[in-house]
Design a protein around this motif. Structure first.
Motif, PDB file in Angstrom:
ATOM      1  N   PRO A  53       0.840  -1.212   0.000  1.00  0.00           N
ATOM      2  CA  PRO A  53       0.000   0.000   0.000  1.00  0.00           C
ATOM      3  C   PRO A  53       0.873   1.259   0.000  1.00  0.00           C
ATOM      4  N   ARG A  54       0.335   2.343  -0.526  1.00  0.00           N
ATOM      5  CA  ARG A  54       1.097   3.594  -0.614  1.00  0.00           C
ATOM      6  C   ARG A  54       1.196   4.261   0.754  1.00  0.00           C
ATOM      7  N   GLY A  55       2.396   4.642   1.129  1.00  0.00           N
ATOM      8  CA  GLY A  55       2.607   5.374   2.369  1.00  0.00           C
ATOM      9  C   GLY A  55       2.968   6.821   2.152  1.00  0.00           C
ATOM     10  N   GLN A  56       3.416   7.146   0.929  1.00  0.00           N
ATOM     11  CA  GLN A  56       3.734   8.531   0.593  1.00  0.00           C
ATOM     12  C   GLN A  56       2.528   9.144  -0.106  1.00  0.00           C
ATOM     13  N   LEU A  57       1.760   9.904   0.633  1.00  0.00           N
ATOM     14  CA  LEU A  57       0.551  10.518   0.103  1.00  0.00           C
ATOM     15  C   LEU A  57       0.796  12.000  -0.183  1.00  0.00           C
ATOM     16  N   GLU A  97       2.963  11.775   4.974  1.00  0.00           N
ATOM     17  CA  GLU A  97       3.591  10.454   4.927  1.00  0.00           C
ATOM     18  C   GLU A  97       3.037   9.613   6.070  1.00  0.00           C
ATOM     19  N   VAL A  98       2.729   8.351   5.760  1.00  0.00           N
ATOM     20  CA  VAL A  98       2.250   7.437   6.788  1.00  0.00           C
ATOM     21  C   VAL A  98       3.467   6.782   7.450  1.00  0.00           C
ATOM     22  N   PHE A  99       3.667   7.075   8.727  1.00  0.00           N
ATOM     23  CA  PHE A  99       4.763   6.451   9.459  1.00  0.00           C
ATOM     24  C   PHE A  99       4.342   6.289  10.919  1.00  0.00           C
ATOM     25  N   ASN A 100       5.137   5.552  11.662  1.00  0.00           N
ATOM     26  CA  ASN A 100       4.829   5.237  13.068  1.00  0.00           C
ATOM     27  C   ASN A 100       3.482   4.529  13.190  1.00  0.00           C
ATOM     28  N   GLN A 101       3.124   3.788  12.153  1.00  0.00           N
ATOM     29  CA  GLN A 101       1.918   2.960  12.151  1.00  0.00           C
ATOM     30  C   GLN A 101       2.372   1.518  11.906  1.00  0.00           C
TER      31      GLN A 101
END
Length: 527
Positions: A6-10, A14-18
């Motif tokens: 899945p894309r984490g760079q939106l 940025e989706v992090f610490n998940q």
């Protein structure tokens, strides 16, 4: 080929610490279970399957794409069938093919191994456990009629799943359900109002059942009044001549949890049934099924707790707050260690009871210990699972995680096959009517005496408070105290964490998880 991530760079963030928590393997990730069961390639394969994306998706579909009732066909003829999502059938096949109903009876395994399968599956999709548990538990009850046993037992103990609407003689495998509860009686099955009338070599039933779990099973053990006496019958769902038995599903129950399983309300109206056991001894006949069902209601809460704990541990190991991983923060470590002790104790107590089911000489102990384990483990489960939910914070309250499903499931096994008061009164009756049960339990408790002064003090305090049986009003207090002592004895015999459990369960402490002096490092390293 591997699936695209899945894309984490939106565009906006940025989706992090998940933490990306994969499907957990309930065999490979559970050192206590592996230590007790030993090397078992079948259980290892079952655990790996439960961790797979395919099975996790099937479980999710079974829980969210709910069963629905099809009362009629397009021409107005009665069907009385429940339609399930393919995910439900995939989970049923996985469990039965692994030996859920078979392994205790076909010579390949044991009740201990059966309990391990229940424990693992309960972590992923507990709803399908209901029909499989009743199938497992109903097999010995059929010994009351050799002819019925000869036809049904090989199909019920087959490590296979056959959901076709055919009579049992035409199927490679079958499932068995139960329909006892009526509106006016509930747990008081002697208040049963369903009636039976002889019809040649068969009987015809007329009446209403308030709860019939898993109405698409191939047969049901049920109780009815025959000449004014409670009698047990086997009701086939489908008849050998290709007709459908008169088995009217009035509605499916809208339950708190256990969503994948289609619990129902049914009517018998001239329904064909086979007499099972002697007329007037219905409760005595069906009690064998109840006894084995209780084993599963004693081990399932351990599975629910372990499933919740696994999610909490995975989150804490992958999530950071205030510049430190959650798992490295002292207060979180105390909470997780306390929750881990609860899960460890429930598992070992349930497995101890399962081993007693494998030993005919210990049947009296099993009769009493299964009730104690069912009572104490199910009372612990909702609070423990909630605390695991809180570890994840808001994420734990969201349906994309399994925590809400596990939390909704937590009350079920306490209610099923005798809720708290029924179980506690049954414990008192057993101690009166089966002195050997009390003697074997006492021997189990005595075997642990001298191993730890905290245990010795708690045992002495229990005996001082109740030199004999308690009053009925104190039955819950008595059962809880006895159940905690039995858990302590099992922990002392089986667990390297026994000292930490005794220190936090038999010594003064706060009422919430983590409110105790605990060696978190020792506990967390063992989970």
């Amino acid at each position: 080929m591997t699936a695209s991530e899945p894309r984490g760079q939106l565009r906006t963030h940025e989706v992090f610490n998940q933490p990306a928590i994969p499907g957990r393997d309930p065999w490979a990730e559970d050192p206590t279970l592996r230590r007790i069961l030993g090397a078992d390639p079948g259980l290892a394969a079952f655990g790996a399957a439960l961790a797979s994306d395919e099975i996790r998706e099937a479980a999710r579909d079974a829980q969210t794409q709910l069963p629905h009732l099809r009362s009629f066909d397009r021409n107005g003829r009665r069907l009385d069938e429940v339609h399930f999502h393919p995910g439900y059938h995939r989970m049923m096949a996985l469990g039965l093919e692994a030996g859920y109903a078979a392994t205790a009876w076909d010579g390949s395994g044991s009740h201990l191994r059966h309990a391990a399968i229940n424990y693992m599956l309960s972590q992923v999709e507990p709803g399908v456990c209901c029909p499989m548990t009743m199938t497992y538990a109903g097999i010995p009850a059929l010994n009351a009629d050799p002819a019925l046993a000869a036809l049904w037992q090989p199909k019920l103990s087959a490590a296979a799943y056959d959901p076709r609407a055919l009579s049992v003689d035409q199927k490679r495998a079958a499932t068995l359900g139960m329909a006892m509860t009526e509106k006016q009686g509930g747990s008081d099955v002697r208040a049963n109002a369903t009636t039976a009338a002889r019809d040649g070599e068969f009987y015809r039933l007329t009446g209403h059942k308030w709860f019939c779990s898993a109405p698409m099973c191939d047969g049901f053990l049920t109780l009815a009044q025959l000449d004014g006496a409670i009698t047990c019958f086997l009701v086939p769902r489908w008849l050998p001549d290709g007709t459908r038995n008169a088995f009217t599903i009035l509605r499916l129950k809208d339950k708190l949890g256990n969503k994948a399983n289609a619990s129902s309300e049914i009517e018998y109206d001239g329904t064909l049934a086979h007499l099972l056991g002697e007329p007037g001894r219905g409760v005595q006949t069906i009690i064998e099924m109840v006894h084995h069902t209780r084993l599963d209601t004693a081990i399932a809460p351990a599975g629910l707790m372990r499933g919740a704990l696994g999610e909490a541990l995975s989150w804490a190991r992958g999530r950071s707050a205030f510049q430190k991983r959650l798992i490295d923060q002292p207060l979180m470590r105390s909470v997780l260690a306390d929750l881990g002790l609860e899960a460890e104790a429930a598992l070992l107590l349930g497995l101890d009871v399962a081993r007693a089911f494998d030993d005919p000489a210990r049947r009296p102990y099993a009769r009493l210990a299964v009730a104690l384990a069912k009572f104490v483990s199910n009372k612990a489960a909702p609070g423990m699972i909630y605390e695991c939910m809180e570890v994840l914070g808001g994420m734990g309250y969201v349906e994309e995680t399994p925590l809400p499903m596990l939390y909704r499931e937590a009350p079920l096994n306490s209610i099923w096959e005798g809720s708290g008061n029924v179980i506690c009164l049954d414990i008192l009756r057993t101690l009166v009517k089966e002195p050997e049960a009390g003697a074997q339990l006492t021997a189990r408790l005595e075997a642990a005496r001298g191993l730890d002064p905290r245990y010795d003090a708690a045992l002495a305090a229990h005996r001082e408070r109740w030199p004999g049986l308690p009053s009925e009003a104190e039955a819950r207090w008595f059962a809880e105290s006895l159940g905690v002592l039995l858990t302590g004895a099992v922990m002392l015999a089986e667990s390297p964490l026994a000292g930490e459990w005794l220190a936090t369960r038999l010594s003064p402490r706060g009422r919430v998880a983590g409110a105790a002096a605990i060696d978190a490092g020792t506990v967390l390293a063992a989970l």
